[in-house]
Scaffold this motif. Structure first.
Motif, PDB file in Angstrom:
ATOM      1  N   CYS A   1      39.390 112.057  81.826  1.00 29.08           N
ATOM      2  CA  CYS A   1      39.123 111.721  83.222  1.00 29.08           C
ATOM      3  C   CYS A   1      39.785 112.787  84.086  1.00 29.08           C
ATOM      4  N   ILE A   2      39.037 113.319  85.037  1.00 33.03           N
ATOM      5  CA  ILE A   2      39.479 114.475  85.806  1.00 33.03           C
ATOM      6  C   ILE A   2      39.495 114.155  87.294  1.00 33.03           C
TER       7      ILE A   2
ATOM      8  N   TYR B   1      33.508 113.838  79.755  1.00 36.41           N
ATOM      9  CA  TYR B   1      34.275 114.035  80.978  1.00 36.41           C
ATOM     10  C   TYR B   1      33.832 113.003  82.002  1.00 36.41           C
ATOM     11  N   GLU B   2      34.790 112.492  82.756  1.00 34.30           N
ATOM     12  CA  GLU B   2      34.508 111.574  83.855  1.00 34.30           C
ATOM     13  C   GLU B   2      35.285 112.068  85.067  1.00 34.30           C
TER      14      GLU B   2
ATOM     15  N   SER C   1      31.512 122.065  87.347  1.00 30.24           N
ATOM     16  CA  SER C   1      30.603 121.308  86.489  1.00 30.24           C
ATOM     17  C   SER C   1      31.259 120.987  85.150  1.00 30.24           C
ATOM     18  N   GLU C   2      30.686 120.025  84.453  1.00 28.77           N
ATOM     19  CA  GLU C   2      31.192 119.670  83.125  1.00 28.77           C
ATOM     20  C   GLU C   2      31.047 120.856  82.171  1.00 28.77           C
ATOM     21  N   ALA C   3      29.951 121.623  82.331  1.00 28.50           N
ATOM     22  CA  ALA C   3      29.736 122.796  81.468  1.00 28.50           C
ATOM     23  C   ALA C   3      30.839 123.828  81.664  1.00 28.50           C
ATOM     24  N   GLN C   4      31.265 124.030  82.899  1.00 33.02           N
ATOM     25  CA  GLN C   4      32.347 124.973  83.170  1.00 33.02           C
ATOM     26  C   GLN C   4      33.658 124.506  82.536  1.00 33.02           C
ATOM     27  N   LEU C   5      33.916 123.203  82.619  1.00 31.44           N
ATOM     28  CA  LEU C   5      35.132 122.667  82.002  1.00 31.44           C
ATOM     29  C   LEU C   5      35.098 122.837  80.492  1.00 31.44           C
TER      30      LEU C   5
END
Length: 372
Positions: free
Chosen positions: A313-314, A344-345, A323-327
Motif C-alpha cells: 500500500c503506497i 500495489y494499492e 504509475s504501478e508500472a513505474q513502481l
C-alpha cells in the motif's frame, strides 16, 4: 480504546479503582458496568495531573454529565477527587519498604494485540525498580535523560520513534528498554544498539536458545531484571515466550561481531514466498526511497492460486503522480524477484501499519486474505 475492550480489561484484571479525567466521568461511570470497579478517581484538567494531559488517552465524545448527575456521583462516594487522594498520603518523607514486596505485582500493562486479543503483561515492583536503575545507569550524567527516567514508554516491539530514547528497543513485556545506542560517540546508526546493564540478548533459531552466528537472522531473545513475570491469567502463552528466564520477543533481528543488534521484522509479518523468506520492512525501506513515495506498508496476501505474494500500500507525496508500472520498474532494480510487490494499492493515508498487516494475515472467516 473502545469501550468494549476497556471494559474487558477492567473485568479481566479485577480492577477496583479507575482513574479518569474529570471531563470523562460519564464514560468512566458507564465503564463500571460488568466490572468490579467501585471507585473512580477524578483527575482535574489543571493541578496535579496537568503535566500528564498530553499522555492521557483521547476519549470519544460523550454528552457531559449534568451538574446534578456529577453531584450525585460525588455524593454516592463512587468518585474521589485526585487532590483528596493525595491529601491522605503520609506527611513524612519516604515510605516504609517491605523487602518481600519485590516480586509482588505492581502493574498490568497491555500489549497492542497485533497477534490476537491484547494480553495483560505482569510487571513486578522489582521489574519497575530495575528498569529505573538501568535507565539511570545508562544515561549517567545526562540530566535531560534522567528527567525522562519515569516517563511513560511506548508499547510494542521494534525501534522507538525519533526523539524517544533514539535507537532503542522496548516491548510491553519489559519495564524498560532492553537495548539502546550507547550514550556516547560510539553508537551505531541504523541499529537498535546493545543490551542495557544486567541485560543479556542473543539471536536464536527454531526452538533452541543457543545463539546463532553473527550476521544470521533469527529471533531476538532477552533476559534481564526488567523482563515481565508473565501474561495475566495466560499460563500457556507465558510458557510459549518465557523459558529459563529468556523472553522470546517475536522479533527477527541480527547481531554483529561487536554486539550491536539490528531489527529485521516481526516474526509473524514474514512473507514466505516459495522457499524464500521476504522481510516486509526491507521492502518498505526500498520503496520509501523513491522520491514520489511518502509512505508504504508491505505485507503478504494469498493469490487466487493459493500462493503467498507480496503486496504494498503506497501513499504518494502531494501533487505527485506515478504509475504501478513505474513502481514495478523501480522495485525490479533494487529488490530480488521474490521481494518485488505483485500488487500495489494507492491510498491517501495508511491506517495503523500493525493493524493493516494483521488484517492481511486473516480474513473474517479466519482464512488467508485472497486477492484475485
Amino acid at each position: 480504546l473502545p469501550d468494549e475492550e476497556a471494559r474487558r480489561r477492567l473485568a479481566e484484571t479485577g480492577a477496583k479503582v479507575l482513574v479518569a479525567p474529570d471531563s470523562a466521568l460519564a464514560r468512566a461511570a458507564a465503564l463500571r458496568t460488568g466490572t468490579e470497579v467501585g471507585k473512580i478517581v477524578a483527575a482535574a484538567k489543571t493541578g496535579a495531573l496537568s503535566s500528564l494531559r498530553a499522555r492521557l488517552p483521547a476519549f470519544p465524545p460523550l454528552p457531559p454529565l449534568s451538574r446534578g448527575d456529577k453531584a450525585a456521583l460525588y455524593r454516592s462516594g463512587a468518585v474521589v477527587p485526585w487532590g483528596s487522594l493525595l491529601g491522605r498520603l503520609p506527611k513524612e518523607d519516604g515510605f516504609p519498604v517491605d523487602p518481600e514486596a519485590g516480586e509482588r505485582l505492581a502493574a498490568i500493562r497491555y500489549t497492542r494485540g497485533t497477534t490476537g486479543t491484547p494480553k495483560g503483561v505482569m510487571l513486578t515492583h522489582a521489574n519497575l525498580i530495575a528498569g529505573a536503575v538501568q535507565h539511570a545507569a545508562w544515561h549517567y550524567g545526562d540530566k535531560e535523560a534522567l528527567a525522562r527516567m519515569l516517563a511513560a514508554l511506548p508499547k510494542g516491539g521494534g525501534a522507538l520513534p525519533p526523539g524517544r530514547l533514539k535507537g532503542s528497543y522496548v516491548l510491553a513485556e519489559t519495564a524498560a528498554p532492553s537495548l539502546a545506542q550507547p550514550a556516547n560517540r560510539f553508537g551505531r546508526p541504523g541499529t537498535i544498539g546493545i543490551p542495557l546493564p544486567d541485560t543479556e540478548a542473543r539471536i536464536v533459531g527454531g526452538d533452541s536458545l543457543e545463539p546463532l552466528a553473527p550476521g544470521e537472522v533469527g529471533e531476538l531473545a532477552i533476559r534481564g531484571p526488567q523482563v515481565m513475570a508473565g501474561y495475566w491469567n495466560r499460563p500457556e502463552e507465558t510458557d510459549a515466550v518465557l523459558r529459563e528466564g529468556w523472553l522470546r520477543t517475536g522479533d527477527m533481528a541480527t547481531a554483529d561481531e561487536d554486539g550491536f543488534f539490528s531489527f529485521a521484522d516481526r516474526k509473524l509479518d514474514l512473507i514466505r514466498k516459495g522457499d524464500t523468506i521476504v522481510y516486509p520492512a526491507k521492502v518498505e525501506r526500498e520503496l520509501i526511497r523513491h522520491p514520489a513515495i511518502e509512505d508504504a506498508v508491505v505485507f503478504g496476501v494469498r493469490s487466487a492460486g493459493g500462493e503467498e505474494e507480496v503486496a504494498a500500500c503506497i501513499v504518494l507525496r502531494r501533487e505527485v503522480r506515478i504509475s504501478e508500472a513505474q513502481l514495478k520498474r523501480w522495485g525490479a532494480e533494487r529488490l530480488s524477484a521474490a521481494e518485488e510487490p505483485v500488487y500495489y494499492e494507492f491510498l491517501d493515508r495508511i491506517p495503523s501499519r500493525l493493524r493493516l498487516r494483521e488484517r492481511s494475515r486473516t480474513d473474517e472467516e479466519g482464512g488467508n486474505l485472497k486477492i484475485d
